[in-house]
Scaffold this motif. Sequence first.
Motif, PDB file in Angstrom:
ATOM      1  N   UNK A  32       0.822  -1.201   0.000  1.00 16.46           N
ATOM      2  CA  UNK A  32       0.000   0.000   0.000  1.00 16.46           C
ATOM      3  C   UNK A  32       0.862   1.259   0.000  1.00 16.46           C
ATOM      4  N   UNK A  33       0.541   2.185  -0.908  1.00 16.49           N
ATOM      5  CA  UNK A  33       1.242   3.460  -0.968  1.00 16.49           C
ATOM      6  C   UNK A  33       2.482   3.469  -1.840  1.00 16.49           C
ATOM      7  N   UNK A  34       2.704   2.390  -2.612  1.00 10.41           N
ATOM      8  CA  UNK A  34       3.895   2.314  -3.455  1.00 10.41           C
ATOM      9  C   UNK A  34       3.519   2.088  -4.916  1.00 10.41           C
ATOM     10  N   UNK A  69       8.556   2.536  -5.304  1.00  6.47           N
ATOM     11  CA  UNK A  69       8.722   3.963  -5.022  1.00  6.47           C
ATOM     12  C   UNK A  69       7.479   4.450  -4.285  1.00  6.47           C
ATOM     13  N   UNK A  70       7.635   5.168  -3.156  1.00  4.39           N
ATOM     14  CA  UNK A  70       6.461   5.687  -2.459  1.00  4.39           C
ATOM     15  C   UNK A  70       5.656   6.632  -3.368  1.00  4.39           C
ATOM     16  N   UNK A  71       4.339   6.478  -3.349  1.00  6.57           N
ATOM     17  CA  UNK A  71       3.482   7.310  -4.208  1.00  6.57           C
ATOM     18  C   UNK A  71       3.701   8.798  -3.987  1.00  6.57           C
ATOM     19  N   UNK A  72       3.905   9.194  -2.732  1.00  3.70           N
ATOM     20  CA  UNK A  72       4.058  10.619  -2.456  1.00  3.70           C
ATOM     21  C   UNK A  72       5.392  11.177  -2.962  1.00  3.70           C
ATOM     22  N   UNK A  73       6.310  10.307  -3.389  1.00  4.21           N
ATOM     23  CA  UNK A  73       7.582  10.766  -3.960  1.00  4.21           C
ATOM     24  C   UNK A  73       7.499  10.979  -5.465  1.00  4.21           C
TER      25      UNK A  73
END
Length: 106
Positions: A32-34, A69-73
Amino acid sequence: MASDEPIYRVAFVNQDKVYELYVRHVYPSDLWGFIELEGFVFGSQSELVVDPGEEKLKQQFGDVKRSYIPMHSIVRIDEVRQQGVAKISDAKGTVTAFPTIPPRRG
């Protein structure tokens, strides 16, 4: 381009640098989140001019099968007609990691 398989240019922030890579596959991850990146594409071995920035990325990601890769990056993902030069640049201007956590008060 030799095949009809799409190429994606992915830009993401990592340690105050913006990484711009070319990959064949971009997926939402089961983690989750990647975002998953697969099939890294780098310049041809036969090129006479060698870009040191791309060589650094090739050393870092050349043997990587899949990267999370983290989504927020993620700054941006583009489907492109042809591969360009992978690069690392300073994150300056309006590029900011999101979300930011406010500092703790004393």
